[in-house]
Scaffold this motif. Structure first.
Motif, PDB file in Angstrom:
ATOM      1  N   GLY A  11       5.323  56.373  63.668  1.00 57.96           N
ATOM      2  CA  GLY A  11       4.472  55.184  63.705  1.00 57.96           C
ATOM      3  C   GLY A  11       4.573  54.384  62.421  1.00 57.96           C
ATOM      4  N   ALA A  15       6.120  50.636  62.272  1.00 63.77           N
ATOM      5  CA  ALA A  15       5.241  49.568  61.784  1.00 63.77           C
ATOM      6  C   ALA A  15       5.846  48.894  60.556  1.00 63.77           C
ATOM      7  CB  ALA A  15       3.868  50.144  61.458  1.00 63.77           C
ATOM      8  N   SER A  16       6.354  49.690  59.612  1.00 64.50           N
ATOM      9  CA  SER A  16       6.896  49.071  58.402  1.00 64.50           C
ATOM     10  C   SER A  16       8.163  48.285  58.720  1.00 64.50           C
ATOM     11  CB  SER A  16       7.160  50.132  57.325  1.00 64.50           C
ATOM     12  OG  SER A  16       8.030  51.110  57.825  1.00 64.50           O
ATOM     13  N   LEU A  18       8.711  46.673  61.516  1.00 66.15           N
ATOM     14  CA  LEU A  18       8.280  45.412  62.112  1.00 66.15           C
ATOM     15  C   LEU A  18       7.725  44.470  61.049  1.00 66.15           C
ATOM     16  CD1 LEU A  18       6.661  46.694  65.431  1.00 66.15           C
ATOM     17  CD2 LEU A  18       8.855  45.551  65.116  1.00 66.15           C
ATOM     18  N   VAL A  19       6.980  45.041  60.089  1.00 65.07           N
ATOM     19  CA  VAL A  19       6.466  44.208  58.992  1.00 65.07           C
ATOM     20  C   VAL A  19       7.633  43.587  58.222  1.00 65.07           C
ATOM     21  CG1 VAL A  19       5.299  44.289  56.761  1.00 65.07           C
ATOM     22  CG2 VAL A  19       4.259  45.386  58.749  1.00 65.07           C
TER      23      VAL A  19
END
Lengths: 156, 264, 273
Positions: A11, A15-16, A18-19
């Protein structure tokens, strides 16, 4: 390894990632300076010579970004370049405004400069700019200069 | 003399036929992986597990390399650009090099040697210890159970890793140019934003990294699945994975660049 | 042996198998009656393992037919084959345990893949299977933490997880210490009888297997050279079987690898000359 820890790490990774993509899109690229099609109108302009102008080049008026070059085509009857400009709806210009192709700095990219006219009527979607000034082509400038010098020398 | 010519011809023929046969076999394998990748999504936990091994474990090397590559770009770019009085353009240089080329390519090369080789070795060892055969004998298809989730994990991880690499590299360039060498921060960012295009540069970089992810993972999995089931076989296949996928990444990069940035 | 066809779980009918041009099996016939433990013996490379793979459907015979429960294996498509394989268990030479899973997960693997049983039921079943091989206490260990004999027993528990009708053993005795040998041998016999299954044991370990099997096929270079009950085999007068069973140094399988005459290799003649 525990399933929950593994899921957590994946996760964090996703998430990172996508950031990072978002940062590239918003902070690094020009996404923040582009505007929606719904908030813009298109006008055309014809130039004898566009020099090194490229699609998506900026359109500026008094140094402020007001739009972008949408497309560049060639008029096969008049032998001129036909440039479509996409302008922000917030900025309106009189119909007798003039467009010229300028260069930012000596070696910088080329952009279109708009100078407002004095007419009461404003440019609408699909209108054509009548007053245009072509790009300055260095070779021609040098050619004219040399020709002038030669003519000067001949008259002496 | 005749004998020598005949033998040479036969040898060349063997190499060609062998190469074509291997290519066909690899394509069939790739096709099978795609067709049988239902379980990779229906049982997504299998894929998540492989994202951990392919993506999360590659994170450190990607972040550190990205930072250093960006710092070097900042240093070199500043050195050259300030001679022409345009040191502010260093942001443009760093961002364009990373987003278009270095991000996708270098992270794919690192991914091939970190995650790709691990995949080959793991599958090769599973084959050598008959675990693949055991799966098949237990009526569990090894392609959909073992290969599929790894393939999709690689394809999902690669663009994320490349984006992290680029973002980290731009941060590294920022550190060197702005913090260390005193380039104006506003000019650094605005010049960058003025010349990096979302569709032409960022999106094309993402497309590149997805293609590289497919290529590297497919090669790694095929080499592992095709490895002779011995210790030498597995180590040879691991080496081949790194060599073949690096060459594939670089040549695909050329082809993709020619397609994407030709008309501009 | 009684030739009641319907009572045979596996039948091998005049099977030939060629790998490229090399003939591995040159026309073999075997019957495996239900409920029995049958051994296939022979030296390495005689075609034993190939025979096992033909029964499991991993290889196709070049000619002839392998039938399991009356149906030819090579005519099945992948779905039918996988349905059949759910009723087969196989113990591989070195266990072939999944190295990234615990002992418990290894045994539970097929139950989770092929059934919709609840976690509690699976837990009970796995513990029963592990108890049968005496390793209930090792359920949380990883395969790398097991000794060779223990790994073999876990693999055995995994092979019987779905209560198969046919259990195949590929060299179950290879590389085991004497105690583990006895344990595995006994387990093969006991599990076969408890499950009412049929077992095929491919091995070259004569002493261990003769203690537990009902019938033996002897293979050499792709043909069946002898067959019979353990007692018949022990008494056999055939040279090859005698050499094999009693571990004689020379016989039909020569001690010397084919070579040039000894004196010539040592260049004794030239010295004399």
């Amino acid at each position: 390894m525990d399933r929950k820890v593994l899921d957590l790490w994946v996760g964090i990774f996703v998430a990172s990632g996508l950031v990072a993509l978002l940062v590239l899109a918003l902070k690094v690229s020009n996404a923040s300076t582009t505007f929606n099609t719904s908030d813009s109108y298109t006008v055309t302009a014809e130039f004898d010579n566009i020099g090194g102008l490229k699609p998506r080049a900026p359109v500026k008026s008094a140094g402020v970004l007001v739009g972008r070059v949408e497309s560049i085509g060639f008029d096969n009857e008049k032998f001129v370049a036909r440039v479509e400009l996409k302008l922000d709806k917030r900025y309106r210009f009189p119909t007798d405004s003039s467009a010229s192709i300028l260069t930012s700095g000596l070696l910088g990219e080329q952009y279109i400069g708009l100078d407002g006219g004095a007419d009461e009527a404003l440019l609408e979607n699909g209108d054509r700019l009548k007053l245009t000034q072509s790009a300055v082509v260095l070779e021609r400038l040098i050619g004219q200069f040399l020709y002038g010098r030669a003519a000067e020398g001949g008259s002496k | 003399m005749d004998n020598f010519v005949v033998r040479a011809l036969r040898h060349i023929g063997h190499i060609v036929i062998d190469g074509v046969w291997r290519l066909g076999y690899a394509s069939r394998f790739f096709f099978l992986v795609l067709v049988r990748s239902g379980p990779s999504f229906r049982r997504f936990a299998l894929t998540v597990r492989e994202i951990y091994f392919a993506g999360v474990l590659s994170l450190i090397i990607i972040l550190v390399s990205g930072l250093f590559v960006g710092m070097v770009l900042g240093l070199q770019g500043y050195d050259t650009l300030q001679r022409y009085g345009s040191a502010e353009a260093v942001g443009t240089l760093v961002a364009l090099s990373l987003v278009r080329e270095l991000g996708p390519v270098v992270s794919a090369l690192l991914f091939a040697s970190r995650a790709g080789s691990a995949m080959t070795a793991e599958i090769g060892l599973m084959k050598a210890t008959e675990q693949i055969t055991a799966l098949d004998m237990m009526a569990v298809d090894p392609i959909s159970r073992i290969v599929g989730p790894r393939f999709w994990a690689g394809v999902i991880s690669m663009p994320l890793l490349a984006a992290l690499f680029s973002a980290m590299g731009i941060f590294g360039g920022y550190l060197i140019a702005v913090v260390l060498l005193g380039v104006d921060a506003g000019a650094f960012w605005s010049q960058m934003q003025a010349s990096v295009d979302l569709r032409n540069d960022v999106m094309n970089g993402v497309i590149k990294s997805i293609v590289f992810g497919i290529a590297v993972t497919a090669i790694a999995l095929f080499e592992g699945y095709d490895a002779p089931p011995t210790a030498e076989g597995v180590s040879g296949a691991t080496t081949r994975t790194v060599v073949t996928s690096s060459l594939a990444v670089l040549s695909l990069d050329f082809v993709l660049t020619a397609f994407m940035f030709r008309g501009l | 042996m009684e030739k009641v066809l319907t009572d045979n779980l596996v039948e091998i009918d005049n099977v030939e198998f060629r790998y490229d041009v090399r003939a591995v099996l040159k026309g073999i016939n075997m019957q495996f009656p239900r409920g029995r433990v049958i051994s296939i013996m022979g030296l390495s490379g005689c075609g034993k393992t190939t025979t096992l793979r033909l029964i499991g459907g991993q290889l196709r015979p070049t000619s002839g037919e392998v039938r399991v429960a009356g149906r030819p294996v090579h005519a099945m498509d992948m779905r039918e084959l996988y349905t059949l394989r759910r009723r087969m268990g196989m113990l591989f030479q070195f266990g072939a345990l999944f190295t990234d899973m615990s002992v418990f997960d290894n045994v539970a693997f097929q139950l989770r893949e092929h059934t919709t049983l609840s976690d509690r039921t699976i837990r009970d079943l796995v513990l029963m299977k592990l108890n049968a091989v005496g390793l209930r206490g090792a359920q949380d260990l990883l395969p790398s933490e097991l000794s060779g004999g223990m790994a073999r027993r876990v693999a055995l528990a995994r092979a019987i997880a779905l209560d198969p009708m046919l259990i195949m053993y590929d060299e179950p005795f290879a590389g085991l210490d004497p105690i583990s040998l006895g344990v595995i041998g006994n387990l093969i016999r006991r599990l076969n009888d408890a499950l009412g299954a049929t077992s095929i044991v491919v091995t070259h370990d004569v002493q261990e297997s003769l203690k537990i099997v009902d019938y033996v096929y002897f293979m050499s270079e792709g043909v069946v050279v002898a067959q019979g009950t353990p007692a018949q085999i022990m008494e056999s007068k055939e040279d090859y079987v005698r050499q094999f069973v009693h571990g004689q140094m020379d016989g039909p399988v020569p001690f010397q690898y084919p070579a040039a005459p000894y004196p010539q290799d040592l260049r004794l003649e030239t010295v004399r000359g």
